[in-house]
Design a protein around this motif. Sequence first.
Motif, PDB file in Angstrom:
ATOM      1  N   GLU A 203     -11.290  -3.773  -5.777  1.00  0.00           N
ATOM      2  CA  GLU A 203     -12.171  -2.506  -5.695  1.00  0.00           C
ATOM      3  C   GLU A 203     -13.573  -2.750  -5.653  1.00  0.00           C
ATOM      4  N   ALA A 204     -13.964  -3.419  -6.533  1.00  0.00           N
ATOM      5  CA  ALA A 204     -15.450  -3.958  -6.681  1.00  0.00           C
ATOM      6  C   ALA A 204     -15.834  -4.597  -5.354  1.00  0.00           C
ATOM      7  N   ALA A 205     -14.945  -5.699  -5.166  1.00  0.00           N
ATOM      8  CA  ALA A 205     -15.144  -6.361  -3.731  1.00  0.00           C
ATOM      9  C   ALA A 205     -15.464  -5.501  -2.654  1.00  0.00           C
ATOM     10  N   LEU A 206     -14.439  -4.566  -2.515  1.00  0.00           N
ATOM     11  CA  LEU A 206     -14.759  -3.648  -1.425  1.00  0.00           C
ATOM     12  C   LEU A 206     -15.991  -2.653  -1.485  1.00  0.00           C
ATOM     13  N   ARG A 207     -16.293  -2.171  -2.657  1.00  0.00           N
ATOM     14  CA  ARG A 207     -17.455  -1.512  -2.866  1.00  0.00           C
ATOM     15  C   ARG A 207     -18.804  -2.304  -2.400  1.00  0.00           C
ATOM     16  N   GLU A 208     -18.572  -3.708  -2.752  1.00  0.00           N
ATOM     17  CA  GLU A 208     -19.817  -4.543  -2.335  1.00  0.00           C
ATOM     18  C   GLU A 208     -19.897  -4.905  -1.079  1.00  0.00           C
ATOM     19  N   GLY A 209     -18.858  -4.420  -0.208  1.00  0.00           N
ATOM     20  CA  GLY A 209     -18.597  -4.554   1.351  1.00  0.00           C
ATOM     21  C   GLY A 209     -18.205  -6.086   1.892  1.00  0.00           C
ATOM     22  N   LEU A 210     -17.591  -6.516   0.845  1.00  0.00           N
ATOM     23  CA  LEU A 210     -16.718  -7.765   1.164  1.00  0.00           C
ATOM     24  C   LEU A 210     -15.497  -7.106   1.756  1.00  0.00           C
ATOM     25  N   ARG A 211     -14.878  -8.326   2.319  1.00  0.00           N
ATOM     26  CA  ARG A 211     -13.449  -8.115   3.387  1.00  0.00           C
ATOM     27  C   ARG A 211     -12.623  -9.125   3.046  1.00  0.00           C
ATOM     28  N   PRO A 212     -11.107  -8.706   3.048  1.00  0.00           N
ATOM     29  CA  PRO A 212     -10.264  -9.675   2.871  1.00  0.00           C
ATOM     30  C   PRO A 212     -10.297 -11.030   3.570  1.00  0.00           C
ATOM     31  N   GLY A 213     -10.272 -12.237   2.757  1.00  0.00           N
ATOM     32  CA  GLY A 213     -10.229 -13.266   3.695  1.00  0.00           C
ATOM     33  C   GLY A 213      -9.238 -14.565   2.551  1.00  0.00           C
ATOM     34  N   PRO A 214      -9.638 -15.662   2.784  1.00  0.00           N
ATOM     35  CA  PRO A 214      -8.618 -16.887   2.199  1.00  0.00           C
ATOM     36  C   PRO A 214      -8.734 -16.574   0.565  1.00  0.00           C
ATOM     37  N   ASP A 215      -9.823 -16.122  -0.032  1.00  0.00           N
ATOM     38  CA  ASP A 215      -9.660 -16.322  -1.515  1.00  0.00           C
ATOM     39  C   ASP A 215      -9.770 -14.790  -2.072  1.00  0.00           C
ATOM     40  N   TRP A 216      -9.218 -13.865  -1.215  1.00  0.00           N
ATOM     41  CA  TRP A 216      -9.368 -12.464  -1.564  1.00  0.00           C
ATOM     42  C   TRP A 216      -8.436 -12.248  -2.907  1.00  0.00           C
TER      43      TRP A 216
END
Length: 361
Positions: free
Chosen positions: A270-283
Amino acid sequence: MTASAPGTDTPLRVGLVGFGLAGSVFHAPLIATTEGMTLDTVVTSNPERQKEARAAYPDVRVADSADELWPRAGELDLIVIASPNKTHIPIATAALEAGLPVVVDKPIAGTAAEARALAALAEERGLLLSVFQNRRWDNDFLTLRKLLAEGELGDVWRFESRFERWRPQPKGGWRESGDPTEIGGLLYDLGSHVVDQALVLFGPAASVYAETDIRRTGAQTDDDTFIALTHTSGVRSHLYVSATTAQLGPRFRVLGSAAGYVKHGLDPQEAALREGLRPGPDWGREPESLWGRVGAGESPLTGGGSPVPTLPGDYPAYYAAVAEALREGGPNPVTAHEAAAALDVLEAARRSAREGVAVAL
């Protein structure tokens, strides 16, 4: 494959209803990064959110109302409903009647009866109806399921699950409204997650006891809630959801006949999505310092037990499963009947808190 699903070389065209927190932070990024899916239309009447949607997804179409989708149902393959809780049933009903498969954010409805009626409509039309219970793909939950499958804890006696926050000032909005038609409050918000997880892990509940409180000045609905379940399996689940917790407890404490598992901290997705990050290799990965511990006889905070690597969280798996269900007839990742069983518990919890009694299911 549903009648509306295109061929395997053509992306599934998704209409997303709602572009607030749920729509913009959770659903849109996951839809847009799922292989074989494309975010076709975002529905929001808010001009600022329309602008945000176009900026984030330049090719997306924008509509003011879900009613604009039904005349062009043939141009869409899936409707995702991330609008306020009270709109879930009417919009999902309209989508199904238009011949479109549906994903609904949790809680699917205000009552189990409404959820089951919607499920019956979907079954009658031969359409997918799925519920976005994303925290089945939290890192700690996936790790706990693995530990249980491997018998690391022995027979589980008690499951403690906490979704606690420190938000001493109410933020307002429909989620904190005292109007029952809004289906707000923590019991139905975070409670939908912790109850669903408990039922997935330990099976149906036989009885429910709950305490709900309104702690904060100006708050209109429950902001500090405890739910105790006795499962038919004999496991007891103690579930805490709160916005008023000054010192946060462990996310999970699971006690069994051979060992216990204690895990602190929230899944990072959730924190990653809020920061604008997107699923990738280390998701979905977390540092070793946050791993939970398995052991017996000593607190993990004083070195007891052994660290257990936390499996990566995997919210993208939900929409991948939805795509497979639509294209290949794969299993529905979360059925409306499962969501209705959780609503049975939430309704019983509300009655228990009101009457001060345990409620048998």
